[in-house]
Design an enzyme around this catalytic site. Structure first.
Site, PDB file in Angstrom:
ATOM      1  N   GLY A  41       5.070   7.567  41.822  1.00  0.00           N
ATOM      2  CA  GLY A  41       3.850   7.041  42.433  1.00  0.00           C
ATOM      3  C   GLY A  41       3.434   7.880  43.629  1.00  0.00           C
ATOM      4  O   GLY A  41       2.290   8.353  43.716  1.00  0.00           O
ATOM      5  N   ASN A 181       4.209  11.830  28.456  1.00  0.00           N
ATOM      6  CA  ASN A 181       4.700  13.155  28.075  1.00  0.00           C
ATOM      7  C   ASN A 181       5.228  13.041  26.641  1.00  0.00           C
ATOM      8  O   ASN A 181       5.104  11.992  25.993  1.00  0.00           O
ATOM      9  CB  ASN A 181       5.719  13.705  29.091  1.00  0.00           C
ATOM     10  CG  ASN A 181       7.046  12.961  29.062  1.00  0.00           C
ATOM     11  OD1 ASN A 181       7.273  12.091  28.224  1.00  0.00           O
ATOM     12  ND2 ASN A 181       7.937  13.305  29.973  1.00  0.00           N
ATOM     13  N   THR A 222       0.919  15.040  27.550  1.00  0.00           N
ATOM     14  CA  THR A 222       1.262  16.315  28.211  1.00  0.00           C
ATOM     15  C   THR A 222       2.396  16.948  27.411  1.00  0.00           C
ATOM     16  O   THR A 222       3.333  16.265  26.967  1.00  0.00           O
ATOM     17  CB  THR A 222       1.646  16.120  29.689  1.00  0.00           C
ATOM     18  OG1 THR A 222       2.832  15.340  29.785  1.00  0.00           O
ATOM     19  CG2 THR A 222       0.522  15.458  30.479  1.00  0.00           C
ATOM     20  N   THR A 251      10.073  19.974  37.880  1.00  0.00           N
ATOM     21  CA  THR A 251      10.159  18.556  38.274  1.00  0.00           C
ATOM     22  C   THR A 251       8.856  18.144  38.963  1.00  0.00           C
ATOM     23  O   THR A 251       8.416  18.814  39.903  1.00  0.00           O
ATOM     24  CB  THR A 251      11.324  18.320  39.250  1.00  0.00           C
ATOM     25  OG1 THR A 251      12.420  19.134  38.875  1.00  0.00           O
ATOM     26  CG2 THR A 251      11.735  16.863  39.273  1.00  0.00           C
ATOM     27  N   ASP A 255       3.613  14.505  37.305  1.00  0.00           N
ATOM     28  CA  ASP A 255       2.948  13.815  38.421  1.00  0.00           C
ATOM     29  C   ASP A 255       1.772  14.643  38.939  1.00  0.00           C
ATOM     30  O   ASP A 255       0.716  14.088  39.287  1.00  0.00           O
ATOM     31  CB  ASP A 255       3.950  13.570  39.563  1.00  0.00           C
ATOM     32  CG  ASP A 255       5.104  12.698  39.113  1.00  0.00           C
ATOM     33  OD1 ASP A 255       4.912  11.905  38.169  1.00  0.00           O
ATOM     34  OD2 ASP A 255       6.205  12.839  39.687  1.00  0.00           O
TER      35      ASP A 255
HETATM   36  P1  ATP Z   1       8.248  15.953  34.796  1.00  0.00           P
HETATM   37  O1  ATP Z   1       8.930  14.738  34.192  1.00  0.00           O
HETATM   38  O2  ATP Z   1       9.155  17.127  34.966  1.00  0.00           O
HETATM   39  O3  ATP Z   1       7.415  15.641  35.969  1.00  0.00           O
HETATM   40  P2  ATP Z   1       6.637  15.726  32.451  1.00  0.00           P
HETATM   41  O4  ATP Z   1       7.634  15.801  31.327  1.00  0.00           O
HETATM   42  O5  ATP Z   1       6.099  14.397  32.813  1.00  0.00           O
HETATM   43  O6  ATP Z   1       7.192  16.480  33.715  1.00  0.00           O
HETATM   44  P3  ATP Z   1       5.269  17.879  31.189  1.00  0.00           P
HETATM   45  O7  ATP Z   1       4.616  17.481  29.914  1.00  0.00           O
HETATM   46  O8  ATP Z   1       6.556  18.630  31.093  1.00  0.00           O
HETATM   47  O9  ATP Z   1       5.372  16.607  32.113  1.00  0.00           O
HETATM   48  O10 ATP Z   1       4.274  18.775  32.045  1.00  0.00           O
HETATM   49  C1  ATP Z   1       3.062  18.257  32.580  1.00  0.00           C
HETATM   50  C2  ATP Z   1       2.052  19.365  32.658  1.00  0.00           C
HETATM   51  O11 ATP Z   1       2.561  20.405  33.511  1.00  0.00           O
HETATM   52  C3  ATP Z   1       1.742  20.081  31.344  1.00  0.00           C
HETATM   53  O12 ATP Z   1       0.789  19.346  30.594  1.00  0.00           O
HETATM   54  C4  ATP Z   1       1.220  21.404  31.854  1.00  0.00           C
HETATM   55  O13 ATP Z   1      -0.114  21.238  32.300  1.00  0.00           O
HETATM   56  C5  ATP Z   1       2.084  21.654  33.103  1.00  0.00           C
HETATM   57  N1  ATP Z   1       3.246  22.498  32.836  1.00  0.00           N
HETATM   58  C6  ATP Z   1       4.507  22.079  32.570  1.00  0.00           C
HETATM   59  N2  ATP Z   1       5.337  23.134  32.384  1.00  0.00           N
HETATM   60  C7  ATP Z   1       4.582  24.237  32.570  1.00  0.00           C
HETATM   61  C8  ATP Z   1       4.842  25.643  32.522  1.00  0.00           C
HETATM   62  N3  ATP Z   1       6.061  26.108  32.251  1.00  0.00           N
HETATM   63  N4  ATP Z   1       3.810  26.488  32.765  1.00  0.00           N
HETATM   64  C9  ATP Z   1       2.575  26.029  33.049  1.00  0.00           C
HETATM   65  N5  ATP Z   1       2.263  24.715  33.104  1.00  0.00           N
HETATM   66  C10 ATP Z   1       3.246  23.831  32.870  1.00  0.00           C
HETATM   67  O1  RIB Z   2       8.466  12.914  38.233  1.00  0.00           O
HETATM   68  C1  RIB Z   2       9.364  13.402  39.186  1.00  0.00           C
HETATM   69  C2  RIB Z   2       9.941  12.270  39.968  1.00  0.00           C
HETATM   70  O2  RIB Z   2      10.716  11.485  39.098  1.00  0.00           O
HETATM   71  C3  RIB Z   2      10.880  12.698  41.071  1.00  0.00           C
HETATM   72  O3  RIB Z   2      10.229  12.871  42.301  1.00  0.00           O
HETATM   73  C4  RIB Z   2      11.926  11.597  41.088  1.00  0.00           C
HETATM   74  O4  RIB Z   2      11.888  10.832  42.249  1.00  0.00           O
HETATM   75  C5  RIB Z   2      11.660  10.757  39.845  1.00  0.00           C
HETATM   76  O5  RIB Z   2      11.037   9.599  40.177  1.00  0.00           O
END
Ligand code: ATP
Ligand code: RIB
Length: 309
Positions: A41, A181, A222, A251, A255
């Site tokens: 959040g 995601n 995503t 990470t 968000d």
């Molecule tokens: P996290 O849990 O790590 O916050 P997530 O799994 O929720 O991430 P992802 O689908 O992995 O989200 O990524 C979100 C967005 O980030 C993707 O839609 C893309 O726009 C961007 N992104 C992620 N990885 C890359 C990368 N290696 N290069 C460029 N853009 C990226």
């Molecule tokens: O999406 C990344 C976040 O997931 C981190 O900041 C961690 O706190 C977990 O909530």
């Protein structure tokens, strides 16, 4: 000041260890440690505010050092904060990041789980254009918030992260934009044999058809380094991730996407495609920096990346 975007969700203190490779079960490896503000959040509120939107954050903290630092941090970001103090520790996250920028995370919800409807000022929702929730507080609160937002004509954005066993599908009837995601989308589809691998293999028109089986006007899946897929009743769109960026830590990329997308909705007057491109650029920039909230890019950097693409 009226907040166009209201994010209701978690704050976690992120405790992050970087290592070359993740330790296997029973193994100990030497790494480097950093701590900073996180929680889905709060990260999304920071992303939206840095991306140029007047943003409010509603969350719950413990009466401890992590909680006090969190409040200072959020205020310094120019976010309008509405923080409930609970007799529970501030939420925290243990994060491992390997040399490829991949992560593994365990969270303890702490005070986040106690965030309640009475902690959400009613007027705040009435004045907003977009409200954003995730799954790191409590899911009954999300239902209450989206019901209130719907009555007020506010656009509801749900990031179902992390997916939980107590997920109540009734929230989908109140959701305007769902942003899962890959893992969360597979869990939502909940079909035997449907995995991330099968999701990647789906032609876009089949993925679109699958998205349309949910009664949600817009679904944005995503897809990590691939980019994102936008499905609306009027059609679908694939937006590739930005390339040529040096990936340091993914990470919080999700968000950055959600916060950037919400800011884009306000900036581009509800235009979903433009907002998704804005979120995609914000997320691309976020992976080039270490940490979660601290890695969220500024409006100018997002605009520069979009111009150069
Ligand atoms: P996290 O849990 O790590 O916050 P997530 O799994 O929720 O991430 P992802 O689908 O992995 O989200 O990524 C979100 C967005 O980030 C993707 O839609 C893309 O726009 C961007 N992104 C992620 N990885 C890359 C990368 N290696 N290069 C460029 N853009 C990226
Ligand atoms: O999406 C990344 C976040 O997931 C981190 O900041 C961690 O706190 C977990 O909530």
């Amino acid at each position: 000041m009226i907040s166009s975007i209201v994010v209701i969700g978690s704050f976690n203190q992120d405790l992050t260890w970087s290592c070359t490779e993740f330790p296997a079960a029973g193994e100990t490896v030497v790494g480097r440690f950093k701590t900073g503000p996180g929680g889905k959040g709060s990260n999304q509120a920071v992303a939206a505010a840095r991306a140029g939107a007047a943003t409010a954050f509603v969350g719950a903290l413990g009466d401890d050092n992590f909680g006090h630092d969190a409040e200072k941090f959020l205020r310094a970001e120019g976010i309008a904060v509405h923080l409930a103090r609970k007799k529970l520790p501030t939420g925290n996250a243990a994060i491992l990041v390997n040399r490829r920028g991949e992560n593994q995370i365990i969270i303890a919800l702490g005070a986040n789980a106690a965030l309640a409807p009475r902690d959400v000022p009613a007027a705040l929702l009435g004045d907003a254009r977009v409200v954003v929730c995730q799954h790191e507080t409590n899911l009954a609160l999300n239902l209450h918030v989206f019901r209130t937002a719907r009555r007020a004509g506010v656009t509801t954005v749900l990031n179902p992260a992390p997916m939980r066993a107590d997920f109540d599908p009734r929230i989908l009837d109140l959701t305007d934009v769902l942003v899962p995601n890959e893992t969360e989308f597979v869990a939502l589809v909940n079909r035997r044999g449907f995995t991330e691998k099968s999701l990647h293999a789906l032609p876009h028109h089949d993925l679109h058809r699958l998205c349309r089986s949910f009664d949600v006007p817009t679904i944005i899946v995503t897809l990590g380094a691939r980019g994102c897929f936008v499905s609306q009743s009027r059609g679908h769109l694939f937006i590739p991730a930005h390339t040529g960026l040096k990936v340091v830590d993914t990470t919080g990329a999700g968000d950055a996407f959600v916060g950037g997308f919400a800011a884009g909705l306000v900036r581009f007057d509800g235009n979903i495609a433009s907002a998704a491109r804005y979120g995609n650029a914000a997320a691309g920039l976020s992976v080039t920096k270490f940490g979660t909230a601290p890695s969220m890019p500024a409006q100018r950097a997002i605009a520069r990346l979009l111009r150069s693409a």
